[in-house]
Design a protein around this motif. Structure first.
Motif, short mmCIF file in Angstrom:
data_model
loop_
_atom_site.label_atom_id
_atom_site.label_comp_id
_atom_site.label_asym_id
_atom_site.label_seq_id
_atom_site.Cartn_x
_atom_site.Cartn_y
_atom_site.Cartn_z
N GLN A 11 -15.06 14.08 9.42
CA GLN A 11 -14.02 13.56 10.31
C GLN A 11 -13.58 12.15 9.93
O GLN A 11 -12.50 11.70 10.32
CB GLN A 11 -14.52 13.56 11.76
N SER A 12 -14.41 11.44 9.18
CA SER A 12 -14.11 10.05 8.83
C SER A 12 -13.28 9.97 7.55
O SER A 12 -13.46 10.76 6.62
CB SER A 12 -15.42 9.26 8.63
N THR A 13 -12.39 8.98 7.50
CA THR A 13 -11.60 8.75 6.28
C THR A 13 -12.47 8.21 5.16
O THR A 13 -12.06 8.21 4.00
CB THR A 13 -10.46 7.76 6.55
N ALA A 14 -13.69 7.76 5.47
CA ALA A 14 -14.62 7.26 4.45
C ALA A 14 -15.49 8.37 3.88
O ALA A 14 -16.34 8.10 3.01
CB ALA A 14 -15.50 6.16 5.05
N TYR A 15 -15.27 9.60 4.30
CA TYR A 15 -16.12 10.73 3.89
C TYR A 15 -16.11 10.93 2.37
O TYR A 15 -15.07 10.93 1.72
CB TYR A 15 -15.62 12.00 4.57
N ILE A 16 -17.33 11.10 1.81
CA ILE A 16 -17.52 11.44 0.40
C ILE A 16 -18.48 12.61 0.33
O ILE A 16 -19.60 12.54 0.84
CB ILE A 16 -18.07 10.25 -0.40
N PRO A 17 -18.10 13.72 -0.30
CA PRO A 17 -18.98 14.89 -0.41
C PRO A 17 -20.23 14.58 -1.23
O PRO A 17 -20.24 13.64 -2.05
CB PRO A 17 -18.10 15.93 -1.12
#
Length: 365
Positions: A248-254
């Motif tokens: 949900q966060s714009t900072a998300y990194i898989p």
């Protein structure tokens, strides 16, 4: 044909002949203007005579004689550490560069460097140590502007600076939560980069204030954009990186992405590139805030997201951000910029501040 008709034809022929002669005579005296000429060549005609160019204003650099050991293409200066990323960005370690050559290059460009720190609330207690050690080790011999963001202007001490170096105090609002201060610094750096820094310096170095310089930090760090390997994750796998993992966060990194984990306490580049970075981070934070999300490591989480998809052109080794209470592994030849050990909760009370002021000399080397 009657005689009368013959004379009519003769008269018309004579009149036509006279008109043709008149036109031919006048056409001989016409001077054709170049604009009336039609060219079949699609390429424009360029007149190279008496043309000027902005290159005419360039000055030839004066070349100095320099003596140094010849580099060996088959013998790298370091074989114990990674010196180059897959996207050809150098990783700066001790022994991998010649500072004399670099200083000459940057002096020829007459560069100026800005360094930003945030001394909000009682963090002003760290300013004196920060600037005094910076005067000894940071960009020695180059023009430097210290940009101090603070809500307590009166608490900033008067410190004598070297030639070509100045202290610029920027008054900013205070915030109740330290997390808010941490995240808002991206917005403040962005706004001042656009309005002020771009007119005053060539490069920006953005660091934490609760730090001290303990060894030389010079122009070897400067590049289009640079980040610093986090001292806790320089050898960690992707799965151990403390990236933001909530989608949900714009900072998300898989979990299957990521090059390095970059520290939020030391990054920078040209003013334009720092503006782009901080603008991205601030906008991403505001998007998350509107969705009631706060990234796990605040501005550092957004910094790592930015550097994943906008690769830095240079990376600083952990030499440039190493806690004083960490041990020194064999690969770490120098500790240049060190985090001062502290208790984050303790510095919020007066007694701890008095203790820090009495004992801070032990951090100097």
């Amino acid at each position: 044909m009657s005689c009368e008709k013959k004379w009519i034809f003769v008269l018309l022929f004579v009149m036509a002949l006279m008109m043709f002669s008149f036109c031919w005579y006048n056409m001989r005296s016409i001077t054709w203007h170049p604009s009336l000429v039609f060219h079949c060549n699609s390429q424009p005609t360029i007149n190279y005579v008496n043309t000027s160019s902005q290159f005419d204003l360039l000055k030839q650099d004066f070349l100095h004689r320099m003596l140094y050991e010849k580099p060996n293409a088959l013998s790298p200066p370091r074989s114990d550490v990674l010196m180059m990323t897959p996207w050809f960005a150098p990783i700066v370690w001790n022994g991998t560069y010649n500072i004399d050559i670099l200083n000459t290059q940057f002096h020829q460009k007459n560069v100026s460097i800005g360094i930003t720190v945030f001394a909000i609330k009682k963090y002003t207690v760290f300013i004196k140590t920060f600037i005094e050690t910076a005067e000894k080790f940071f960009m020695v011999g180059h023009k430097v502007n210290y940009y101090i963001f603070t809500d307590r202007v009166g608490d900033i001490p008067n410190i004598t600076l070297g030639e070509g170096r100045q202290l610029v105090i920027l008054e900013v609002p205070s915030y109740k939560r330290w997390q808010e201060v941490s995240m808002r610094r991206m917005e403040m750096i962005r706004d001042h980069a656009r309005q002020r820094f771009v007119n005053e310096v060539d490069y920006l170095v953005c660091v934490d204030v609760d730090m001290m310089f303990s060894d030389d930090v010079g122009v070897e760090i400067l590049s289009h954009s640079f980040g610093t390997l986090h001292p806790s994750f320089y050898a960690a796998s992707r799965t151990r990186f403390t990236y933001e993992r909530r989608q949900q966060s714009t900072a998300y990194i898989p979990t299957d992405e990521g090059d390095f984990y970059y520290a939020g306490g030391n990054f920078g580049g040209t003013v334009e590139e720092v503006y782009k970075l901080t603008n991205f981070c601030h906008n991403a934070m505001m998007t998350d805030k509107g969705n009631n999300i706060e990234a796990i490591w605040h501005d550092e989480s957004y910094l790592n997201k930015y550097f994943l998809y906008h690769k830095p052109t240079k990376i600083l080794s952990p030499e440039y951000l190493w806690p004083t209470n960490f041990g020194a592994p064999a690969f770490l030849k120098r500790r240049r910029f060190a985090a001062i050990p502290k208790n984050h909760n303790a510095i919020r009370n007066k007694r701890a501040l008095r203790d820090y002021s009495r004992n801070k000399q032990k951090f100097h080397r």
